[in-house]
Design a protein around this motif. Structure first.
Motif, PDB file in Angstrom:
ATOM      1  N   GLY A 194       1.064  -1.214   0.145  1.00 55.16           N
ATOM      2  CA  GLY A 194      -0.048   0.410  -0.321  1.00 55.16           C
ATOM      3  C   GLY A 194       0.421   1.247   0.238  1.00 55.16           C
ATOM      4  N   ARG A 195       2.273   1.335  -0.446  1.00 52.51           N
ATOM      5  CA  ARG A 195       3.391   2.471   0.178  1.00 52.51           C
ATOM      6  C   ARG A 195       3.389   3.134  -0.816  1.00 52.51           C
ATOM      7  N   GLN A 239      10.103  -5.161  -8.926  1.00 51.42           N
ATOM      8  CA  GLN A 239       8.145  -5.405  -8.990  1.00 51.42           C
ATOM      9  C   GLN A 239       8.658  -7.388  -9.054  1.00 51.42           C
ATOM     10  N   LYS A 240       9.538  -7.882  -9.534  1.00 47.02           N
ATOM     11  CA  LYS A 240       9.330  -8.905  -9.649  1.00 47.02           C
ATOM     12  C   LYS A 240       8.804  -9.816  -8.012  1.00 47.02           C
ATOM     13  N   LEU A 241       9.693  -8.525  -6.757  1.00 46.09           N
ATOM     14  CA  LEU A 241      10.357  -9.816  -5.593  1.00 46.09           C
ATOM     15  C   LEU A 241       8.328  -9.288  -5.428  1.00 46.09           C
ATOM     16  N   LEU A 242       8.075  -8.140  -5.595  1.00 49.85           N
ATOM     17  CA  LEU A 242       5.920  -7.424  -5.116  1.00 49.85           C
ATOM     18  C   LEU A 242       5.364  -8.259  -6.007  1.00 49.85           C
ATOM     19  N   THR A 289       0.987  -4.926  -3.096  1.00 43.98           N
ATOM     20  CA  THR A 289       0.304  -4.263  -4.040  1.00 43.98           C
ATOM     21  C   THR A 289       0.685  -2.832  -3.999  1.00 43.98           C
ATOM     22  N   LEU A 290       1.706  -2.073  -4.637  1.00 53.14           N
ATOM     23  CA  LEU A 290       1.602  -0.193  -3.821  1.00 53.14           C
ATOM     24  C   LEU A 290       1.003   0.486  -4.493  1.00 53.14           C
ATOM     25  N   GLY A 299       6.117   9.563   0.097  1.00 44.57           N
ATOM     26  CA  GLY A 299       5.992   8.497  -0.404  1.00 44.57           C
ATOM     27  C   GLY A 299       7.739   7.462   0.096  1.00 44.57           C
ATOM     28  N   LEU A 300       8.299   6.349  -0.191  1.00 48.74           N
ATOM     29  CA  LEU A 300       9.601   5.806  -0.096  1.00 48.74           C
ATOM     30  C   LEU A 300      10.127   6.088  -1.646  1.00 48.74           C
ATOM     31  N   SER A 301      11.596   6.384  -1.896  1.00 54.53           N
ATOM     32  CA  SER A 301      12.180   6.354  -3.194  1.00 54.53           C
ATOM     33  C   SER A 301      13.627   5.222  -2.910  1.00 54.53           C
TER      34      SER A 301
END
Length: 294
Positions: A187-188, A204-207, A213-214, A235-237
């Protein structure tokens, strides 16, 4: 059967029309036909069926086309190898580098090498990750600083291992942790430099693997923007250690490693390619410099 004649045949095969192929070469249609007939005479087989008025390759022509394409590829590989030998004699080493890698190396690594080997000139280009791999594979570089995951077509001497980091506001709850897990990202908003960089795609593969889900996220090649988004709690970067250290000092922002997402790099070259003495010296020099720096 020389290379020039084979190139004429390739043009004729692909065009399926001698007149059109002759214009592309360029050569007169009569000259092209003469070359094809000479080739047929040498091989003692018909290469084209002209019974319908069109130049349709025969079964023999199909097989010769496969050979001709492989011959062309082999000749280009040979030419690149010979050019590499010529450059090694001239002292030039062409080096590619994925953007961001050089910042993790000692600042004067290239200058120091040229000082130690005054007859060597380093030509370096910093470009996105996948493009760097592509150009190395095409022979446009002698060596390249490439990022993990390394291409299977390369020999790679790994120089550095670390994790990716996440910039975040100092007030973010994740700032209380020593490291961030993939599950923490549910959700972040997570901003990054985009799909031309391996770190973005590996994340993206790990997610995907963990069904995470971001939230709404921004893709930008501007690291200053990514830094700003994190520092203002938007947000995070995604970043790496040397960027964290370079832009440190602002109490409104901090960074934590994401241990499941490696950031590794090495010096790569094409498999089967013999390195020159200067190139071997450069690889050894970099290995020593990174070891001392680490």
């Amino acid at each position: 059967m020389d290379g020039k004649t084979l190139e004429y045949f390739i043009r004729a095969y692909e065009a399926r029309n001698f007149s059109q192929a002759a214009k592309l070469i360029p050569i007169s249609p009569q000259g092209l036909v003469k070359s094809i007939r000479s080739l047929e005479k040498e091989l003692e087989v018909p290469l084209f069926d002209n019974s319908t008025g069109a130049q349709v390759p025969t079964e023999y022509g199909e097989r010769l086309y496969e050979y001709a394409i492989e011959h062309r590829r082999s000749m280009r590989d040979l030419q690149m190898s010979l050019a590499s030998i010529r450059r090694s004699h001239s002292g030039i080493i062409r080096i590619g580098a994925c953007i961001g890698i050089v910042g993790a190396a000692p600042l004067t690594i290239f200058e120091d090498f040229e000082n130690e080997y005054p007859n060597v000139v380093i030509e370096r280009e910093d470009i996105p990750d996948y493009l760097c791999d592509e150009r190395l594979n095409e022979g446009l570089y002698d060596l390249a600083f490439t990022l993990w995951p390394y291409g299977s077509e390369f020999e790679t001497i790994e120089l550095y291992r670390d994790s990716h980091f996440l910039w975040m506001s100092a007030n973010d709850p994740l700032a209380k942790k020593s490291s961030v897990s993939v599950e923490d990202l549910e959700g972040r908003s997570l901003h990054s430099v985009g799909p031309e960089y391996k770190g973005h795609n590996e994340l993206q593969k790990l997610l995907s693997e963990k069904n995470i889900t971001l939230g709404k996220s921004i893709v930008s090649g501007e690291m200053d923007l990514l830094y700003h988004l994190a520092s203002t709690n938007k947000g995070l970067s995604l970043t790496v250690r040397h960027k964290v250290e370079l832009l440190g000092g602002d109490s409104s922002i901090t960074a934590r490693p994401i241990d499941e997402l490696p950031w590794r790099f090495g010096l790569s070259y094409k498999k089967g390619r013999a390195l020159s003495a200067r190139e071997r010296a450069f690889v050894s020099f970099c290995a020593r410099a990174m070891n001392q720096g680490g």
